[in-house]
Design a protein around this motif. Structure first.
Motif, PDB file in Angstrom:
ATOM      1  N   GLY A 101      -3.813  -2.645 -12.791  1.00  0.00           N
ATOM      2  CA  GLY A 101      -2.907  -4.123 -11.750  1.00  0.00           C
ATOM      3  C   GLY A 101      -4.420  -4.483 -11.083  1.00  0.00           C
ATOM      4  O   GLY A 101      -5.570  -3.672 -10.913  1.00  0.00           O
ATOM      5  N   ALA A 102      -4.271  -6.133 -11.668  1.00  0.00           N
ATOM      6  CA  ALA A 102      -5.257  -6.723 -10.641  1.00  0.00           C
ATOM      7  C   ALA A 102      -5.515  -6.819  -9.444  1.00  0.00           C
ATOM      8  O   ALA A 102      -6.475  -6.832  -9.387  1.00  0.00           O
ATOM      9  N   MET A 103      -4.383  -7.245  -9.105  1.00  0.00           N
ATOM     10  CA  MET A 103      -4.573  -8.117  -7.478  1.00  0.00           C
ATOM     11  C   MET A 103      -3.141  -7.707  -6.557  1.00  0.00           C
ATOM     12  O   MET A 103      -1.741  -7.313  -7.358  1.00  0.00           O
ATOM     13  N   THR A 104      -2.958  -7.284  -5.440  1.00  0.00           N
ATOM     14  CA  THR A 104      -1.427  -7.199  -4.341  1.00  0.00           C
ATOM     15  C   THR A 104      -2.657  -7.496  -3.177  1.00  0.00           C
ATOM     16  O   THR A 104      -3.175  -7.446  -3.003  1.00  0.00           O
ATOM     17  N   PHE A 105      -1.320  -8.010  -1.906  1.00  0.00           N
ATOM     18  CA  PHE A 105      -1.608  -7.331  -0.680  1.00  0.00           C
ATOM     19  C   PHE A 105      -1.908  -6.180  -0.810  1.00  0.00           C
ATOM     20  O   PHE A 105      -0.783  -5.512  -0.652  1.00  0.00           O
ATOM     21  N   ALA A 106      -2.867  -6.163   0.833  1.00  0.00           N
ATOM     22  CA  ALA A 106      -2.525  -5.247   1.337  1.00  0.00           C
ATOM     23  C   ALA A 106      -3.556  -5.079   2.936  1.00  0.00           C
ATOM     24  O   ALA A 106      -4.458  -6.386   2.547  1.00  0.00           O
ATOM     25  N   GLY A 107      -3.288  -4.126   3.122  1.00  0.00           N
ATOM     26  CA  GLY A 107      -3.031  -4.911   5.057  1.00  0.00           C
ATOM     27  C   GLY A 107      -4.729  -4.062   5.466  1.00  0.00           C
ATOM     28  O   GLY A 107      -5.137  -3.425   4.434  1.00  0.00           O
ATOM     29  N   SER A 108      -5.619  -4.712   6.620  1.00  0.00           N
ATOM     30  CA  SER A 108      -6.687  -3.726   6.884  1.00  0.00           C
ATOM     31  C   SER A 108      -6.396  -2.865   7.125  1.00  0.00           C
ATOM     32  O   SER A 108      -7.339  -2.166   7.118  1.00  0.00           O
ATOM     33  N   TRP A 109      -5.320  -1.576   7.201  1.00  0.00           N
ATOM     34  CA  TRP A 109      -5.545  -0.401   7.510  1.00  0.00           C
ATOM     35  C   TRP A 109      -5.750   0.165   6.101  1.00  0.00           C
ATOM     36  O   TRP A 109      -6.250   0.981   5.507  1.00  0.00           O
ATOM     37  N   THR A 110      -6.318  -0.872   4.689  1.00  0.00           N
ATOM     38  CA  THR A 110      -6.497   0.329   3.357  1.00  0.00           C
ATOM     39  C   THR A 110      -8.013   0.000   3.040  1.00  0.00           C
ATOM     40  O   THR A 110      -8.041  -0.063   1.930  1.00  0.00           O
ATOM     41  N   ILE A 111      -8.610  -0.997   4.585  1.00  0.00           N
ATOM     42  CA  ILE A 111      -9.738  -1.172   4.127  1.00  0.00           C
ATOM     43  C   ILE A 111     -10.455  -0.112   3.347  1.00  0.00           C
ATOM     44  O   ILE A 111     -11.326  -0.125   2.539  1.00  0.00           O
ATOM     45  N   ASN A 112     -10.435   0.953   3.940  1.00  0.00           N
ATOM     46  CA  ASN A 112     -11.149   1.974   3.116  1.00  0.00           C
ATOM     47  C   ASN A 112     -10.813   2.897   1.667  1.00  0.00           C
ATOM     48  O   ASN A 112     -11.026   3.652   1.291  1.00  0.00           O
ATOM     49  N   THR A 113      -9.587   2.130   1.853  1.00  0.00           N
ATOM     50  CA  THR A 113      -8.801   3.129   0.535  1.00  0.00           C
ATOM     51  C   THR A 113      -9.912   1.843  -1.110  1.00  0.00           C
ATOM     52  O   THR A 113      -9.942   2.117  -2.077  1.00  0.00           O
ATOM     53  N   TYR A 114      -9.833   0.796  -0.238  1.00  0.00           N
ATOM     54  CA  TYR A 114     -10.475  -0.318  -1.360  1.00  0.00           C
ATOM     55  C   TYR A 114     -11.682  -0.951  -1.427  1.00  0.00           C
ATOM     56  O   TYR A 114     -12.031  -0.505  -2.812  1.00  0.00           O
ATOM     57  N   LEU A 115     -12.446  -0.591  -0.315  1.00  0.00           N
ATOM     58  CA  LEU A 115     -13.659  -1.077  -0.289  1.00  0.00           C
ATOM     59  C   LEU A 115     -14.913   0.607   0.153  1.00  0.00           C
ATOM     60  O   LEU A 115     -15.925   0.373   0.109  1.00  0.00           O
ATOM     61  N   GLY A 116     -14.107   1.682   0.418  1.00  0.00           N
ATOM     62  CA  GLY A 116     -14.503   3.100   0.969  1.00  0.00           C
ATOM     63  C   GLY A 116     -15.394   3.612  -0.623  1.00  0.00           C
ATOM     64  O   GLY A 116     -14.661   3.119  -1.253  1.00  0.00           O
ATOM     65  N   PRO A 117     -15.923   4.195  -0.272  1.00  0.00           N
ATOM     66  CA  PRO A 117     -16.577   5.463  -1.127  1.00  0.00           C
ATOM     67  C   PRO A 117     -15.926   5.645  -2.820  1.00  0.00           C
ATOM     68  O   PRO A 117     -15.887   6.474  -3.536  1.00  0.00           O
ATOM     69  N   ASP A 118     -14.260   5.761  -2.009  1.00  0.00           N
ATOM     70  CA  ASP A 118     -13.626   7.214  -2.963  1.00  0.00           C
ATOM     71  C   ASP A 118     -12.733   5.919  -4.368  1.00  0.00           C
ATOM     72  O   ASP A 118     -12.447   5.989  -4.850  1.00  0.00           O
ATOM     73  N   ALA A 119     -13.306   4.469  -3.965  1.00  0.00           N
ATOM     74  CA  ALA A 119     -12.608   3.784  -4.652  1.00  0.00           C
ATOM     75  C   ALA A 119     -13.198   3.726  -5.781  1.00  0.00           C
ATOM     76  O   ALA A 119     -14.089   4.301  -6.155  1.00  0.00           O
ATOM     77  N   GLU A 120     -11.857   3.194  -7.085  1.00  0.00           N
ATOM     78  CA  GLU A 120     -12.507   4.200  -8.648  1.00  0.00           C
ATOM     79  C   GLU A 120     -13.012   2.420  -9.448  1.00  0.00           C
ATOM     80  O   GLU A 120     -13.089   2.494 -10.142  1.00  0.00           O
ATOM     81  N   GLN A 121     -12.048   1.370  -8.736  1.00  0.00           N
ATOM     82  CA  GLN A 121     -12.419   0.145  -8.820  1.00  0.00           C
ATOM     83  C   GLN A 121     -13.500  -0.546  -8.518  1.00  0.00           C
ATOM     84  O   GLN A 121     -13.457  -0.603  -7.110  1.00  0.00           O
ATOM     85  N   LYS A 122     -13.876  -1.820  -9.180  1.00  0.00           N
ATOM     86  CA  LYS A 122     -14.923  -2.726  -7.432  1.00  0.00           C
ATOM     87  C   LYS A 122     -13.823  -3.941  -6.952  1.00  0.00           C
ATOM     88  O   LYS A 122     -13.213  -4.324  -8.070  1.00  0.00           O
ATOM     89  N   PHE A 123     -13.460  -3.442  -5.490  1.00  0.00           N
ATOM     90  CA  PHE A 123     -12.253  -4.250  -5.138  1.00  0.00           C
ATOM     91  C   PHE A 123     -13.212  -5.716  -4.400  1.00  0.00           C
ATOM     92  O   PHE A 123     -14.433  -5.424  -3.647  1.00  0.00           O
ATOM     93  N   ALA A 124     -13.173  -6.042  -4.144  1.00  0.00           N
ATOM     94  CA  ALA A 124     -12.657  -7.474  -3.326  1.00  0.00           C
ATOM     95  C   ALA A 124     -11.228  -8.288  -2.172  1.00  0.00           C
ATOM     96  O   ALA A 124     -10.515  -8.242  -3.299  1.00  0.00           O
TER      97      ALA A 124
END
Lengths: 453, 320
Positions: A294-317
């Motif tokens: 998947g390329a895109m979705t809506f994400a709440g600020s509580w998921t910052i560490n999910t997408y921008l943290g060290p465990d993310a397997e893709q590069k997100f912005a």
């Protein structure tokens, strides 16, 4: 925080549901004997935040040596059951982290202490908090908590895929949306959708039955609020949830503006830009995004560490919400508070702790750990700075709170849980094509409003 | 749930192990009365436990079912209101229907597979290692079983769908689609319990006198014929017992559904009766209403138990 997300984190122990009451006495403090020392029991559910609040508790104890704060963390799925049964057993914690969809029933049964007299006496500055958050916890002139943190919603996208499909990050900052043709948001979604032969969604040869990467991942287990998407877009479309908030009694799920929004989502599925509901992964959008499907979705600020943290397997912005038909971006803003048990024998000490939790002293500590955005505006800035220091660009979440009319409060009413189930079921059957959007939502709205009669 | 199922099944195990005791105890009926007194003494600990942990909560549950109770305010007596509301609650009836659907899928497939496995074990191999292996899925906690299959069968990221896709068969939303979710949950639990059921049936098969098979073999009967004409009729009482007890256990499905529904599952298509009660009690805090629903379920299970008793009595003469 968002309820459905939390639930996922705590799957494992659901099976224990029946056996909850007996075990573990979170017990009210029973330690007056030990030399005037008072122990305050404090409950929270988010394990990511426990360290921050332990640091607050240590600082608090250093300033008030006669009071010790004991923190108990319980996963979201059991938190409210445990709290309710402990209250029923007269063993409630002195102070607990409170959530908008659960606190009405505690207020109705007189379990939460009205702190307005303390707030007035100690002249707590309510203007220091992010706008609107303090008012969430007021009913009939009584105040049931001080704001502790907030969250907003933004678009999260896979920046590698964006580049591959030739979409510039600048374009993402100025997306528009409307329910008729989806605006530039839909254009980007189409471009980011790629089938197995490498054709994107705008290509006439695009094969919607063999999609490799979906341009957009909707969230359908989003209760009655649609905090992760449909709610934000519908509000941008001019919709309001109910007659007044907080404490409204007439919901408006039958409004055509909401039905239009849901229909827009549906056409994404029909065109192959989003996965079909009955063939969608049940592991959560983050798992699908991390798997590169998947390329895109809506994400709440509580998921910052999910997408921008060290465990993310893709590069997100991150990108801000699209500008809606009324010319404004809209995101839900939601906040938590701390509640004092009405029956606590240590009201004064509990208040001291709650006041400390609601003060810049504690919220700056929380901000430094860069997990959530604290409710005090200056502390929010510090949290954003702490994120930037870790190389995470999260300003879109904070920007939303500074835009006039850029945020809206999620509904706070009685019967929150039942409303949630009814509306979620209705929206899911609409997405499955079992019933039309207008008809299904009208039926759900009648059921919902019947709860309030 | 699990404990109740396990208990039910250990009763079966006893029955299976000592079916001939039935006749013996009938002969002993005319004993002096002091034995009974001693028996009651021995029964006291069990009865006390039953009274405290089952009797008292049941009575309280009945009381709550007549009240409006949210755990926080004191219960308020409302008479039979909860029952009246229940009778008109489409969600309740839907939950019952969904449960029956699950039970049918689960029991039919589980009994068929178990019977086949048991017959294979009985006639083909008596390897202890093999028997132990059959039990493995049953030893895994139900929540783990559910999580394992949710990952394996995921519509998008699951291994099974990768295989289907590789074979160009198209993917299936096993847990996501309302049409597939219940059959999937039924089959997952069949996977988990077939080994155990097979073992019970196998124990029953061991009771069948071997000479029957020998004479049948001499008469030239094949395995299929022997299964139909010897194994099945001789196994009938055990089969009936296992069937009814599994049925009651199956009715109490909760954990798999709770795990599947907690993810973004298929919504109301898998909301079974236990889940309904759980939601009413611990999510909506309608304790009174939930108690009423629980009592109705107890009634339903009670009827099933009576059926079980009747079947048992009918089967007794069969084995003698």
């Amino acid at each position: 925080m968002n309820t459905t997300k939390r639930a996922g984190a705590a799957l494992l122990s659901l099976a224990l549901a029946g056996a909850l009451a007996a075990c573990g006495s979170g017990g009210a403090s029973q330690d007056e004997a030990s030399g005037g020392n008072v122990e305050i029991d404090y409950w929270l559910w988010d394990d990511n935040q426990q360290a921050s609040y332990q640091a607050c508790a240590d600082a608090f104890h250093a300033a008030n040596p006669a009071i010790t704060v004991k923190i108990t963390q319980t996963a979201w799925a059991q938190y409210w059951q445990n709290l309710t049964t402990q209250l029923a057993a007269g063993q409630a914690p002195d102070v607990w982290t409170d959530h908008g969809s659960y606190y009405p029933q505690f207020v109705a049964s007189g379990q939460i202490l009205d702190i307005q007299p303390y707030v007035t006496r100690d002249k707590v500055d309510l203007a220091q908090y992010q706008e609107g958050l303090a008012d969430l916890w007021v009913k009939d002139g009584k105040r049931y908590g001080l704001p502790k943190d907030w969250d907003t919603v933004a678009l999260v996208y896979n920046s590698t895929m964006l580049k591959e499909q030739g979409v510039k990050p600048d374009e993402m900052a100025d997306l528009t949306w409307n329910p008729t043709d989806g605006g530039t948001l839909q254009q980007v979604i189409a471009k980011l959708t790629v089938d197995e032969n490498g054709h994107d969604g705008l290509d006439p040869d695009f094969d919607k039955n063999h999609v490799k990467v979906y341009g957009f991942l909707p969230e359908w287990a989003d209760g009655s609020q649609g905090q992760n998407g449909w709610g934000d877009l519908a509000v941008a479309n001019g919709w309001t949830y109910l007659d007044k908030n907080p404490w409204g009694t007439r919901y408006r799920y039958d409004d055509p503006k909401l039905a239009q929004t849901i229909d827009w989502y549906k056409q994404l599925i029909d065109k192959g830009y989003a996965p079909k509901f009955d063939k969608q992964s049940t592991l959560g959008r983050d798992a699908v995004l991390n798997a590169g499907k998947g390329a895109m979705t809506f994400a709440g600020s509580w998921t910052i560490n999910t997408y921008l943290g060290p465990d993310a397997e893709q590069k997100f912005a991150l990108a801000p919400m699209p500008v809606g038909p009324a010319g404004v971006r809209k995101t839900a803003i939601n906040g938590l508070s701390d509640a004092i048990f009405a029956g606590t024998p240590h009201k004064e000490e509990a208040w001291k702790w709650v006041k400390f939790l609601g003060s810049a002293d504690c919220q700056d500590i929380v901000a430094g750990n860069a997990v959530v955005f604290p409710a005090i505006r200056t502390a929010s800035e510090k949290a954003a700075a702490a994120h930037e220091a870790k190389g995470r660009d999260v300003h879109v979440y904070v920007d939303a709170t500074k835009t006039p009319d850029g945020t809206f409060l999620l509904p706070i009413t009685d019967h929150g849980n039942e409303v949630s189930q009814i509306v979620q079921d209705a929206i899911q059957s609409v997405v499955l094509g079992q019933i039309g959007a207008a008809e299904g939502l009208k039926k759900a709205n009648d059921q919902v409003n019947a709860l309030f009669t | 749930m699990r404990t109740m199922r396990a208990e039910g099944r250990s009763q079966v195990a006893e029955q299976v192990a000592e079916p001939s005791d039935a006749g013996a105890s009938r002969r002993r009926r005319a004993r002096p009365r002091d034995d009974r007194r001693a028996a009651w003494l021995f029964l006291i600990p069990v009865l006390a436990g039953f009274a405290i942990f089952y009797g008292y909560p049941a009575v309280r549950g009945f009381w709550y079912s007549l009240t409006d109770y949210n755990l926080l305010s004191p219960p308020a007596y409302v008479g039979a209101d909860n029952y009246a509301k229940l009778a008109q609650d489409p969600q309740f009836w839907h939950a019952l229907l969904v449960t029956v659907y699950y039970v049918v899928i689960n029991i039919v497939s589980q009994m068929l597979f178990a019977l086949l496995l048991a017959a294979l074990m009985h006639r083909l191999t008596r390897s202890v290692a093999l028997r132990a292996m059959l039990l493995l899925p049953w030893l895994v906690p139900n929540v783990t079983v559910a999580l394992l299959w949710i990952w394996l069968l995921d519509a998008d990221l699951g291994f099974v769908n990768h295989l289907l896709k590789a074979l160009d068969l198209g993917t299936v939303g096993f847990f996501a689609s309302p049409d597939w979710a219940m059959p999937t949950i039924g089959m997952v639990n069949t996977w988990a319990y077939t080994g155990y059921t097979a073992l019970l049936l196998y124990a029953g098969m061991l009771q069948i006198p071997p000479h029957l098979y020998e004479s049948a073999a001499i008469d030239g009967a094949g395995e299929v014929r022997m299964f139909r004409s010897i194994t099945l009729p001789m196994l009938r009482p055990v089969l009936a017992l296992v069937l009814v007890v599994s049925l009651i256990g199956s009715f109490q499905i909760f954990d798999t559904v709770a795990v599947a529904a907690a993810g973004r599952g298929a919504g109301s298509a898998i909301r079974v009766i236990y889940y309904f009660i759980y939601q009413q009690a611990f999510q909506y805090f309608h304790m009174g209403y939930a108690s009423a629903a629980a009592l109705v379920l107890a009634l339903v299970l009670g009827v099933l138990t009576v059926v079980q008793m009747l079947l048992l009595r009918a089967s007794r003469s069969d084995l003698a």
